[in-house]
Design a protein around this motif. Structure first.
Motif, PDB file in Angstrom:
ATOM      1  N   ALA A  77      91.354   5.131  -5.795  1.00 61.16           N
ATOM      2  CA  ALA A  77      90.593   3.884  -5.790  1.00 61.16           C
ATOM      3  C   ALA A  77      89.166   4.105  -6.280  1.00 61.16           C
ATOM      4  CB  ALA A  77      90.589   3.282  -4.383  1.00 61.16           C
ATOM      5  N   VAL A  78      88.545   5.205  -5.854  1.00 54.05           N
ATOM      6  CA  VAL A  78      87.187   5.511  -6.294  1.00 54.05           C
ATOM      7  C   VAL A  78      87.158   5.807  -7.792  1.00 54.05           C
ATOM      8  CG1 VAL A  78      85.310   7.199  -6.108  1.00 54.05           C
ATOM      9  CG2 VAL A  78      86.378   6.276  -4.039  1.00 54.05           C
ATOM     10  N   GLU A  79      88.125   6.584  -8.255  1.00 49.58           N
ATOM     11  CA  GLU A  79      88.175   6.892  -9.683  1.00 49.58           C
ATOM     12  C   GLU A  79      88.327   5.626 -10.518  1.00 49.58           C
ATOM     13  OE1 GLU A  79      90.789   9.509 -12.928  1.00 49.58           O
ATOM     14  OE2 GLU A  79      91.172   9.727 -10.767  1.00 49.58           O
ATOM     15  N   THR A 100      90.972  14.418   2.164  1.00 51.11           N
ATOM     16  CA  THR A 100      90.796  13.044   1.677  1.00 51.11           C
ATOM     17  C   THR A 100      92.088  12.547   1.041  1.00 51.11           C
ATOM     18  OG1 THR A 100      88.452  13.458   1.249  1.00 51.11           O
ATOM     19  CG2 THR A 100      89.448  11.537   0.189  1.00 51.11           C
ATOM     20  N   PRO A 101      92.616  11.407   1.504  1.00 53.09           N
ATOM     21  CA  PRO A 101      93.869  10.897   0.940  1.00 53.09           C
ATOM     22  C   PRO A 101      93.752  10.580  -0.550  1.00 53.09           C
ATOM     23  CG  PRO A 101      93.338   9.784   3.002  1.00 53.09           C
ATOM     24  CD  PRO A 101      92.120  10.576   2.617  1.00 53.09           C
ATOM     25  N   ASP A 102      94.834  10.805  -1.273  1.00 52.00           N
ATOM     26  CA  ASP A 102      94.830  10.518  -2.703  1.00 52.00           C
ATOM     27  C   ASP A 102      94.534   9.049  -2.992  1.00 52.00           C
ATOM     28  OD1 ASP A 102      95.326  13.132  -3.463  1.00 52.00           O
ATOM     29  OD2 ASP A 102      97.495  12.886  -3.506  1.00 52.00           O
ATOM     30  N   ARG A 103      94.947   8.155  -2.102  1.00 51.93           N
ATOM     31  CA  ARG A 103      94.717   6.731  -2.387  1.00 51.93           C
ATOM     32  C   ARG A 103      93.227   6.399  -2.370  1.00 51.93           C
ATOM     33  NH1 ARG A 103      95.391   2.996   2.352  1.00 51.93           N
ATOM     34  NH2 ARG A 103      94.919   4.205   4.219  1.00 51.93           N
ATOM     35  N   ILE A 104      92.441   7.113  -1.553  1.00 50.12           N
ATOM     36  CA  ILE A 104      90.982   6.938  -1.586  1.00 50.12           C
ATOM     37  C   ILE A 104      90.432   7.462  -2.905  1.00 50.12           C
ATOM     38  CG2 ILE A 104      88.823   7.816  -0.625  1.00 50.12           C
ATOM     39  CD1 ILE A 104      89.718   5.851   1.260  1.00 50.12           C
ATOM     40  N   GLU A 107      89.088  -2.960  -3.552  1.00 46.19           N
ATOM     41  CA  GLU A 107      90.050  -4.004  -3.207  1.00 46.19           C
ATOM     42  C   GLU A 107      91.424  -3.454  -2.833  1.00 46.19           C
ATOM     43  OE1 GLU A 107      89.122  -6.815  -2.583  1.00 46.19           O
ATOM     44  OE2 GLU A 107      87.440  -7.412  -3.863  1.00 46.19           O
ATOM     45  N   HIS A 108      91.705  -2.194  -3.178  1.00 47.04           N
ATOM     46  CA  HIS A 108      92.989  -1.601  -2.809  1.00 47.04           C
ATOM     47  C   HIS A 108      93.235  -1.666  -1.304  1.00 47.04           C
ATOM     48  CE1 HIS A 108      94.128   0.372  -6.665  1.00 47.04           C
ATOM     49  NE2 HIS A 108      92.829   0.303  -6.880  1.00 47.04           N
ATOM     50  N   PHE A 109      92.167  -1.704  -0.524  1.00 53.33           N
ATOM     51  CA  PHE A 109      92.300  -1.599   0.927  1.00 53.33           C
ATOM     52  C   PHE A 109      92.161  -2.945   1.632  1.00 53.33           C
ATOM     53  CE2 PHE A 109      90.748   2.365  -0.835  1.00 53.33           C
ATOM     54  CZ  PHE A 109      91.762   3.218  -0.438  1.00 53.33           C
ATOM     55  N   GLY A 110      92.101  -4.025   0.848  1.00 51.64           N
ATOM     56  CA  GLY A 110      92.100  -5.357   1.422  1.00 51.64           C
ATOM     57  C   GLY A 110      90.769  -5.742   2.044  1.00 51.64           C
ATOM     58  N   ARG A 111      90.816  -6.854   2.759  1.00 51.63           N
ATOM     59  CA  ARG A 111      89.610  -7.411   3.370  1.00 51.63           C
ATOM     60  C   ARG A 111      89.835  -7.715   4.849  1.00 51.63           C
ATOM     61  NH1 ARG A 111      85.409  -9.261  -0.025  1.00 51.63           N
ATOM     62  NH2 ARG A 111      85.791  -8.639  -2.189  1.00 51.63           N
ATOM     63  N   ARG A 112      88.741  -7.755   5.559  1.00 50.26           N
ATOM     64  CA  ARG A 112      88.787  -8.079   6.983  1.00 50.26           C
ATOM     65  C   ARG A 112      88.923  -9.593   7.166  1.00 50.26           C
ATOM     66  NH1 ARG A 112      84.127  -5.108  10.144  1.00 50.26           N
ATOM     67  NH2 ARG A 112      82.776  -6.313   8.751  1.00 50.26           N
ATOM     68  N   PRO A 113      89.226 -10.038   8.388  1.00 47.20           N
ATOM     69  CA  PRO A 113      89.378 -11.484   8.610  1.00 47.20           C
ATOM     70  C   PRO A 113      88.162 -12.309   8.187  1.00 47.20           C
ATOM     71  CG  PRO A 113      90.268 -10.271  10.476  1.00 47.20           C
ATOM     72  CD  PRO A 113      89.625  -9.253   9.575  1.00 47.20           C
ATOM     73  N   ASP A 114      86.954 -11.713   8.233  1.00 49.59           N
ATOM     74  CA  ASP A 114      85.765 -12.466   7.814  1.00 49.59           C
ATOM     75  C   ASP A 114      85.554 -12.457   6.302  1.00 49.59           C
ATOM     76  OD1 ASP A 114      84.905  -9.912   7.276  1.00 49.59           O
ATOM     77  OD2 ASP A 114      83.203  -9.935   8.651  1.00 49.59           O
ATOM     78  N   GLY A 115      86.478 -11.825   5.561  1.00 45.43           N
ATOM     79  CA  GLY A 115      86.397 -11.803   4.100  1.00 45.43           C
ATOM     80  C   GLY A 115      85.687 -10.607   3.519  1.00 45.43           C
TER      81      GLY A 115
END
Length: 247
Positions: free
Chosen positions: A45-47, A38-42, A222-230
């Motif tokens: 973000a969860v923490e 599991t990547p540290d960025r995941i 929110e660290h991973f952004g949003r899709r085109p539909d928001g």
């Protein structure tokens, strides 16, 4: 995808034709040098999301802890003991080698579909990362029921879940191709190695969590952004055992 310290192609082939337990026993010494960790960025973000939404916890449980990537996060979020559970003795040995000197951390070798009764009502937070592809849809009720039983009333089962990939995405085709290969492998070879990327759809997961007794909500990561539909690309699932639930 793999560093020079990771497994060789031959080692991966041997693992692929083993059982899940034996495969991870073989892979364990080099697992942290693969993309499967599991990547540290995941984890970060969860923490951050758990700390902001819930504050701190008493005792924590890492379901299918592997080599222990999430145990540091749990020791920071939890004031009490932290337990890592995994089926693979090899993965637990690696986790204990890294985290065994922490006086609040202990390890249990067990199948997550049948957690030991001595874990019942013992935890305020349970997490799991990167393991759900090892459970067939028909096995989810037993998995979720076991985690529910391990939590104290008011406890939370938290895990990240990604938005579904569109069929136009190369990753969708890669996941579909991988799953197809694994289905053929498991149809012609024993023991099976259960690992699929598309057997954990959010609709079915939410229904199974609710059927196990959880009250379910999600938070956007929110660290991973949003899709085109928001909609968020990743969410944190918070499945809570009701405070009034019988112990």
């Amino acid at each position: 995808m793999f560093t020079s310290q990771g497994p060789s192609l031959r080692e991966l082939a041997v693992q692929a034709f083993s059982s899940v337990e034996r495969g991870y026993d073989l892979l364990a010494p080099k697992f942290d040098h693969t993309p499967f960790r599991t990547p540290d960025r995941i984890l970060d973000a969860v923490e951050e999301a758990l700390a902001a939404s819930e504050g701190s916890f008493g005792d924590g449980l890492d379901v299918c802890c592997g080599t222990g990537a999430a145990l540091g996060m749990l020791t920071r979020l939890c004031r009490g003991r932290v337990t890592g559970v995994d089926l693979s003795a090899g993965m637990l040995a690696e986790a204990e080698r890294t985290h065994g000197d922490a006086d609040r951390v202990d390890f249990v070798r067990a199948d997550a579909r049948a957690l030991p009764t001595d874990l019942s009502d013992g935890y305020d937070l349970a997490v799991s990362f990167g393991a759900f592809g090892h459970f067939l849809p028909a096995e989810r009720p037993a998995l979720f029921s076991g985690v529910y039983g391990a939590l104290r009333p008011g406890g939370v089962f938290a895990f990240p879940i990604g938005a579904p990939l569109p069929p136009s995405s190369p990753l969708w085709w890669a996941a579909a191709g991988f799953d197809a290969v694994m289905r053929v492998r498991n149809a012609v070879w024993r023991p099976p190695f259960v690992m699929y990327y598309r057997t954990f759809p959010w609709g079915g997961v939410r229904r199974d969590l609710a059927a196990a007794g959880f009250a379910v909500e999600t938070l956007p990561l929110e660290h991973f952004g949003r899709r085109p539909d928001g909609s968020p690309r990743w969410r944190l699932v918070l499945a809570r055992k009701p405070a009034g639930a019988q112990r």
